[in-house]
Design an enzyme around this catalytic site. Structure first.
Site, PDB file in Angstrom:
ATOM      1  N   GLY A  48     -25.224 -29.191  -4.923  1.00 50.64           N
ATOM      2  CA  GLY A  48     -24.818 -28.343  -5.273  1.00 50.64           C
ATOM      3  C   GLY A  48     -23.561 -29.836  -5.770  1.00 50.64           C
ATOM      4  O   GLY A  48     -22.644 -29.445  -6.767  1.00 50.64           O
ATOM      5  N   HIS A  49     -24.499 -30.536  -6.560  1.00 51.63           N
ATOM      6  CA  HIS A  49     -23.508 -31.424  -7.661  1.00 51.63           C
ATOM      7  C   HIS A  49     -24.813 -32.024  -8.743  1.00 51.63           C
ATOM      8  O   HIS A  49     -24.971 -33.545  -8.689  1.00 51.63           O
ATOM      9  CB  HIS A  49     -23.007 -32.673  -7.059  1.00 51.63           C
ATOM     10  CG  HIS A  49     -22.259 -33.125  -7.147  1.00 51.63           C
ATOM     11  ND1 HIS A  49     -21.950 -34.576  -9.031  1.00 51.63           N
ATOM     12  CD2 HIS A  49     -20.538 -33.427  -7.432  1.00 51.63           C
ATOM     13  CE1 HIS A  49     -20.651 -35.123  -8.402  1.00 51.63           C
ATOM     14  NE2 HIS A  49     -20.135 -34.336  -8.315  1.00 51.63           N
ATOM     15  N   PHE A  50     -25.072 -31.313  -9.652  1.00 54.23           N
ATOM     16  CA  PHE A  50     -24.284 -29.737 -10.539  1.00 54.23           C
ATOM     17  C   PHE A  50     -25.967 -29.454  -9.979  1.00 54.23           C
ATOM     18  O   PHE A  50     -26.410 -30.093 -11.006  1.00 54.23           O
ATOM     19  CB  PHE A  50     -23.470 -29.748 -11.219  1.00 54.23           C
ATOM     20  CG  PHE A  50     -22.203 -30.544 -11.665  1.00 54.23           C
ATOM     21  CD1 PHE A  50     -20.969 -29.849 -10.136  1.00 54.23           C
ATOM     22  CD2 PHE A  50     -22.286 -31.905 -11.507  1.00 54.23           C
ATOM     23  CE1 PHE A  50     -19.826 -30.498 -10.640  1.00 54.23           C
ATOM     24  CE2 PHE A  50     -20.817 -32.457 -11.701  1.00 54.23           C
ATOM     25  CZ  PHE A  50     -20.151 -32.034 -11.175  1.00 54.23           C
TER      26      PHE A  50
END
Length: 143
Positions: A48-50
């Protein structure tokens, strides 16, 4: 003195997926420690990052530095079996991003100690010598 991941886990309580140092390359108990972190794409935060441009969160680089400092302070015989807690993070600067494939060198020098409290001067650099993070980390040693 060099330490393996297994030996690191005998000093600090962190475990996968939150153990963020792979080896200790140099250790002077209570004085300084230099660790290594091989950053790989399969680490959970990269989902999720990224997703389109994986970047290691700065807070996790600071945590890796704190774990390295904890090895330095908790390797003193009188601190065996204790835990080092964050008390503050001061003057943190994020200078370059860290991405999968990087190998971080994590350096922490204990610059002040009074009772259970202390301060470590911390620096993370990549394999090209570029500084990713610098900070002063204050810790408290507890049971």
């Amino acid at each position: 003195m060099k330490l393996t991941t297994k030996e690191i886990m005998e000093i600090i309580p962190h475990r996968h997926p939150f153990l963020l140092i792979d080896t200790i390359e140099e250790l002077v108990p209570g004085v300084k420690a230099t660790g290594k972190k091989c950053v790989t794409y399969n680490e959970p935060h990269f989902a999720g990052h990224f997703p389109q441009e994986p970047v290691m969160p700065g807070v996790l680089i600071v945590e890796a530095l704190a774990q390295t400092g904890a090895v330095a302070i908790l390797s003193k015989p009188e601190n065996k079996g204790k835990i080092a807690y964050f008390a503050s993070i001061n003057n943190a600067k994020f200078k370059n991003k860290v991405v999968p494939g990087d190998t971080l060198t994590l350096e922490v020098e204990i610059i002040k100690e009074k009772g259970p409290m202390g301060v470590g001067k911390a620096k993370a650099t990549n394999q090209d010598g570029k500084v990713a993070v610098i900070a002063e980390l204050t810790f408290a040693v507890g049971a």
